[in-house]
Write a protein that holds these residues in place. Sequence first.
Motif, PDB file in Angstrom:
ATOM      1  N   ILE A  60       5.603 -29.880 -27.082  1.00 13.99           N
ATOM      2  CA  ILE A  60       6.293 -31.152 -27.258  1.00 13.99           C
ATOM      3  C   ILE A  60       5.344 -32.310 -26.939  1.00 13.99           C
ATOM      4  O   ILE A  60       4.875 -32.466 -25.813  1.00 13.99           O
ATOM      5  CB  ILE A  60       7.544 -31.235 -26.364  1.00 13.99           C
ATOM      6  N   ASN A  61       5.057 -33.085 -27.966  1.00 14.36           N
ATOM      7  CA  ASN A  61       4.243 -34.285 -27.845  1.00 14.36           C
ATOM      8  C   ASN A  61       4.879 -35.365 -28.710  1.00 14.36           C
ATOM      9  O   ASN A  61       5.965 -35.171 -29.268  1.00 14.36           O
ATOM     10  CB  ASN A  61       2.799 -33.988 -28.264  1.00 14.36           C
TER      11      ASN A  61
ATOM     12  N   LEU B 206      11.522 -22.206 -26.729  1.00 14.18           N
ATOM     13  CA  LEU B 206      11.011 -22.657 -25.442  1.00 14.18           C
ATOM     14  C   LEU B 206      10.092 -23.838 -25.748  1.00 14.18           C
ATOM     15  O   LEU B 206       9.073 -23.679 -26.419  1.00 14.18           O
ATOM     16  CB  LEU B 206      10.238 -21.530 -24.752  1.00 14.18           C
ATOM     17  N   ASN B 207      10.475 -25.034 -25.283  1.00 15.44           N
ATOM     18  CA  ASN B 207       9.726 -26.250 -25.573  1.00 15.44           C
ATOM     19  C   ASN B 207       8.928 -26.671 -24.351  1.00 15.44           C
ATOM     20  O   ASN B 207       9.503 -26.966 -23.296  1.00 15.44           O
ATOM     21  CB  ASN B 207      10.687 -27.375 -25.980  1.00 15.44           C
TER      22      ASN B 207
ATOM     23  N   PRO C 104       1.861 -38.491 -22.444  1.00 12.52           N
ATOM     24  CA  PRO C 104       3.025 -39.363 -22.227  1.00 12.52           C
ATOM     25  C   PRO C 104       4.284 -38.583 -21.843  1.00 12.52           C
ATOM     26  O   PRO C 104       5.090 -39.069 -21.037  1.00 12.52           O
ATOM     27  CB  PRO C 104       3.204 -40.054 -23.584  1.00 12.52           C
ATOM     28  N   ILE C 105       4.434 -37.372 -22.398  1.00  4.98           N
ATOM     29  CA  ILE C 105       5.603 -36.546 -22.049  1.00  4.98           C
ATOM     30  C   ILE C 105       5.528 -36.142 -20.585  1.00  4.98           C
ATOM     31  O   ILE C 105       6.520 -36.211 -19.843  1.00  4.98           O
ATOM     32  CB  ILE C 105       5.668 -35.289 -22.942  1.00  4.98           C
TER      33      ILE C 105
ATOM     34  N   PRO D 182       2.707 -30.086 -15.266  1.00  7.99           N
ATOM     35  CA  PRO D 182       1.454 -29.941 -16.018  1.00  7.99           C
ATOM     36  C   PRO D 182       1.666 -29.990 -17.520  1.00  7.99           C
ATOM     37  O   PRO D 182       2.733 -29.632 -18.027  1.00  7.99           O
ATOM     38  CB  PRO D 182       0.967 -28.552 -15.591  1.00  7.99           C
ATOM     39  N   ARG D 183       0.650 -30.435 -18.221  1.00  2.00           N
ATOM     40  CA  ARG D 183       0.629 -30.303 -19.674  1.00  2.00           C
ATOM     41  C   ARG D 183       0.334 -28.838 -19.995  1.00  2.00           C
ATOM     42  O   ARG D 183      -0.603 -28.248 -19.444  1.00  2.00           O
ATOM     43  CB  ARG D 183      -0.454 -31.188 -20.276  1.00  2.00           C
ATOM     44  N   LEU D 184       1.118 -28.271 -20.881  1.00  3.80           N
ATOM     45  CA  LEU D 184       0.953 -26.867 -21.249  1.00  3.80           C
ATOM     46  C   LEU D 184       0.622 -26.789 -22.741  1.00  3.80           C
ATOM     47  O   LEU D 184       1.377 -26.246 -23.543  1.00  3.80           O
ATOM     48  CB  LEU D 184       2.222 -26.076 -20.916  1.00  3.80           C
TER      49      LEU D 184
END
Length: 279
Positions: free
Chosen positions: A62-63, A87-88, A94-95, A108-110
């Motif tokens: 998700i971006n 699964l998002n 920014p998210i 964390p960014r995944l």
Amino acid sequence: MNNVHTPLTDAPRRLFAGAAKVAPEMIVSSVPTQLLTAGDALDLIEAHWASDQDQPLGVASINLDHIHHFGEKGAWHGSLGKSMPWLNLIDGAPIAKKARRLTGTPWPRLAGSDLMGPILDRAQAGGIRVGFLGGAAPTLMKLRETAAVEWPHLTIAGTWAPPRQQIVDPAASRELAAEVREANVDLLVVCLGKPRQEAWIEANGAATGARVLLAFGAVVDFLAGEVSRAPQVIAEAGLEWAWRLAQEPSRLARRYLVQGPPAYLQLQRATLGGSFGHE
């Protein structure tokens, strides 16, 4: 289209059964985004490919680009989650920043490019058969060469480089899904770019026979060494988008400079939604 989001299956939920923590989710323009650590996300993915669930699991990053396509103002709004659960995971900076502001907790960014290595580590250890769908044929060949060195015991059941006309044609896509099923793929990495990869998974995921399908964009290019990741200092500053734009301006200018700002405004209205975990 109706805005329908299928909840996570019981198998991933059991990971949190009896645990003291609950994984909340953030709703961004009607798109639910699960707030997870990398370890919990990997556990959920592994639990599903090891489960006996009837439905496969789709995994999306998700971006702002996802919000542009699948948010309330997007052409694909409400199209995911009707035939399978998703699964998002947080991808864009920014998210992640918005999730931290809403929860008071850093998340964390995944990004798929970061998770792919650990996922392949687990797939190799578990004897999981992996397939890659998307990218150019020469890139997929390089990916096989790289994987043979990095994951020498990983089983790559097949690679597919379908032309665009095959992806957008329902009958041709069903034939492609049948090829994947025949190869007995457990984990399928789909790299067709948004929104085609998510749409293809939603429409054809069950027919492939794969237990988990990852909508991971350009991850084949990263694995093959065709595209380099931004230096860590740039990524940590939330400027990886600028790094990628500088590398591929003709392809990414519209995404980041035209479509991104309206999606960013939608992000500012995000709220905390339901949770999954122990009951």
